[in-house]
Design a protein around this motif. Structure first.
Motif, PDB file in Angstrom:
ATOM      1  N   ALA A 173      10.022 -12.402   8.705  1.00  0.00           N
ATOM      2  CA  ALA A 173       9.417 -12.119   7.408  1.00  0.00           C
ATOM      3  C   ALA A 173       7.987 -12.657   7.393  1.00  0.00           C
ATOM      4  CB  ALA A 173      10.237 -12.754   6.296  1.00  0.00           C
ATOM      5  N   LEU A 174       7.142 -12.024   6.603  1.00  0.00           N
ATOM      6  CA  LEU A 174       5.730 -12.395   6.571  1.00  0.00           C
ATOM      7  C   LEU A 174       5.217 -12.337   5.137  1.00  0.00           C
ATOM      8  CD1 LEU A 174       2.986 -12.888   8.109  1.00  0.00           C
ATOM      9  CD2 LEU A 174       2.709 -10.403   8.087  1.00  0.00           C
ATOM     10  N   ARG A 175       4.553 -13.400   4.699  1.00  0.00           N
ATOM     11  CA  ARG A 175       3.879 -13.423   3.398  1.00  0.00           C
ATOM     12  C   ARG A 175       2.480 -12.860   3.582  1.00  0.00           C
ATOM     13  NH1 ARG A 175       5.282 -16.960  -0.736  1.00  0.00           N
ATOM     14  NH2 ARG A 175       3.111 -17.621  -0.943  1.00  0.00           N
ATOM     15  N   LEU A 176       2.158 -11.839   2.781  1.00  0.00           N
ATOM     16  CA  LEU A 176       0.917 -11.111   2.969  1.00  0.00           C
ATOM     17  C   LEU A 176       0.063 -11.167   1.707  1.00  0.00           C
ATOM     18  CD1 LEU A 176      -0.309  -9.164   5.205  1.00  0.00           C
ATOM     19  CD2 LEU A 176       0.466  -7.298   3.730  1.00  0.00           C
ATOM     20  N   ARG A 177      -1.219 -11.564   1.875  1.00  0.00           N
ATOM     21  CA  ARG A 177      -2.221 -11.404   0.835  1.00  0.00           C
ATOM     22  C   ARG A 177      -2.878 -10.047   1.074  1.00  0.00           C
ATOM     23  NH1 ARG A 177      -2.135 -14.631  -3.683  1.00  0.00           N
ATOM     24  NH2 ARG A 177      -1.606 -16.763  -3.081  1.00  0.00           N
ATOM     25  N   TYR A 178      -2.816  -9.173   0.100  1.00  0.00           N
ATOM     26  CA  TYR A 178      -3.215  -7.801   0.385  1.00  0.00           C
ATOM     27  C   TYR A 178      -4.054  -7.186  -0.725  1.00  0.00           C
ATOM     28  CZ  TYR A 178       0.185  -6.222  -3.020  1.00  0.00           C
ATOM     29  OH  TYR A 178       0.860  -6.009  -4.191  1.00  0.00           O
ATOM     30  N   GLN A 179      -4.753  -6.146  -0.349  1.00  0.00           N
ATOM     31  CA  GLN A 179      -5.486  -5.294  -1.264  1.00  0.00           C
ATOM     32  C   GLN A 179      -4.826  -3.920  -1.255  1.00  0.00           C
ATOM     33  OE1 GLN A 179      -9.666  -5.752  -1.587  1.00  0.00           O
ATOM     34  NE2 GLN A 179     -10.069  -3.577  -1.340  1.00  0.00           N
ATOM     35  N   ARG A 180      -4.663  -3.338  -2.428  1.00  0.00           N
ATOM     36  CA  ARG A 180      -3.994  -2.036  -2.518  1.00  0.00           C
ATOM     37  C   ARG A 180      -5.019  -0.909  -2.518  1.00  0.00           C
ATOM     38  NH1 ARG A 180       1.357  -1.092  -5.684  1.00  0.00           N
ATOM     39  NH2 ARG A 180       1.925  -2.050  -3.710  1.00  0.00           N
ATOM     40  N   PHE A 181      -4.738   0.098  -1.689  1.00  0.00           N
ATOM     41  CA  PHE A 181      -5.539   1.312  -1.607  1.00  0.00           C
ATOM     42  C   PHE A 181      -4.670   2.462  -2.123  1.00  0.00           C
ATOM     43  CE2 PHE A 181      -7.203  -1.661   1.353  1.00  0.00           C
ATOM     44  CZ  PHE A 181      -8.548  -1.388   1.541  1.00  0.00           C
ATOM     45  N   PHE A 182      -5.062   3.073  -3.227  1.00  0.00           N
ATOM     46  CA  PHE A 182      -4.245   4.123  -3.824  1.00  0.00           C
ATOM     47  C   PHE A 182      -5.045   5.409  -3.921  1.00  0.00           C
ATOM     48  CE2 PHE A 182      -2.497   6.500  -7.437  1.00  0.00           C
ATOM     49  CZ  PHE A 182      -1.182   6.608  -7.010  1.00  0.00           C
ATOM     50  N   GLY A 183      -4.416   6.523  -3.540  1.00  0.00           N
ATOM     51  CA  GLY A 183      -5.068   7.821  -3.646  1.00  0.00           C
ATOM     52  C   GLY A 183      -6.115   8.065  -2.587  1.00  0.00           C
TER      53      GLY A 183
END
Length: 313
Positions: A173-183
């Protein structure tokens, strides 16, 4: 949790409204087989039902009901392709349709064929004609000066060449800090992810050669650009940025394809390895994961792996 929306404009932080709606979208994916209660979804985002549906449509281009219907149908299409021994009626029920008749009508409206025709191979024609290669680019950080490989038509690998490189392993398992790219998808998404990496390298705290992760929760071959939802980020212990979203990627068995200095695609793994398998099949409950990092050769020397979630047949 704060999240970030990316579109054709420069990279920027998400508004509080977008953050709440992204959380609702995740909740809808997690409960794709459950009845859709607009009031509950609206309340979870702190909006009235009327206001929620209006701003949801502004963000996604669809009403909440239509968006969830499309997600249910894509999940069903995914299962029909990868779970050939599961009856169509069971898949319809698991994807939240009240009856086989309702599912049959909705499926034909969405994919212009019956569920049986889809399962018998119609999915391939749909993927090639309706979605195309733009939703099957698996390497999302190309340099602006090196987009030729991404824009080239898909070429099937030599039979067995990808399968020979695939290994099945346990991914923690991995904890991820992320940015969402939609569309966004294809080259535009590739460049946006590259800019995201460069932004954090310039700001300090992230060394060149750090591993970055991309996460896609649905079948990338069946999802058009307007509905493409992709999370890209870094391990939580590498970058503690509260302005980014936080999610835990579940551990489990994956089919892994390592690469260096090339541009692999999930489609090649599907066609050359997964579809020939007698032991493993895709696990639709976990996401596709990609890891990328700059190699020793510099900007163009990217390396990493693609991971398909799998389970025993």
């Amino acid at each position: 949790m704060p999240r970030t929306r990316i579109d054709s404009r420069p990279v920027g932080r998400a508004t509080a409204r977008d953050s709440r709606l992204y959380e609702v979208m995740d909740l809808m994916l997690d409960s794709v087989g459950d009845p859709l209660a607009l009031g509950s979804l609206a309340a979870s985002a702190s909006y009235s039902s009327y206001h929620f549906d209006r701003i949801f449509r502004e963000l996604t281009g669809f009403s909440a009901v239509e968006y969830q219907r499309k997600r249910r149908l894509r999940r069903a299409a995914h299962l029909l392709r990868h779970e050939p021994d599961v009856p169509v009626g069971r898949i319809a029920q698991d994807c939240g349709f009240p009856s086989n008749a309702a599912f049959s009508k909705a499926f034909r409206q969405q994919f212009a064929m019956s569920a049986k025709e889809w399962r018998d191979g119609g999915w391939r024609a749909y993927m090639d004609a309706q979605v195309g290669r733009e939703s099957d680019v698996s390497f999302f950080v190309a340099e602006p000066s090196n987009l030729a490989a991404l824009q080239a038509p898909y070429c099937p690998p030599e039979p067995g060449s990808i399968a020979a490189r695939v290994t099945v392993r346990q991914l923690p398992a991995l904890r991820l800090r992320y940015q969402r790219f939609f569309g966004q998808s294809g080259a535009a998404l590739s460049l946006a992810c590259n800019a995201f990496i460069c932004e954090h390298e310039r700001a300090g705290g992230v060394a060149r050669g750090t591993s970055w992760y991309g996460v896609f929760d649905e079948d990338p071959g069946f999802t058009g650009e307007r509905e493409y939802c992709y999370d890209f980020g870094i391990a939580d212990d590498t970058l503690d940025d509260p302005a980014l979203g936080l999610r835990v990627l579940p551990g489990g068995m994956v089919a892994c394809l390592e690469f260096a200095g090339e541009w692999p695609r999930f489609r090649a793994m599907y066609e050359d390895w997964l579809e020939q398998q007698t032991v493993w099949r895709l696990d639709a409950t976990r996401p596709h994961i990609q890891r990328v990092q700059r190699g020793a050769a510099g900007d163009d020397g990217w390396q990493g792996w693609l991971a398909l979630p799998v389970k025993k047949r």
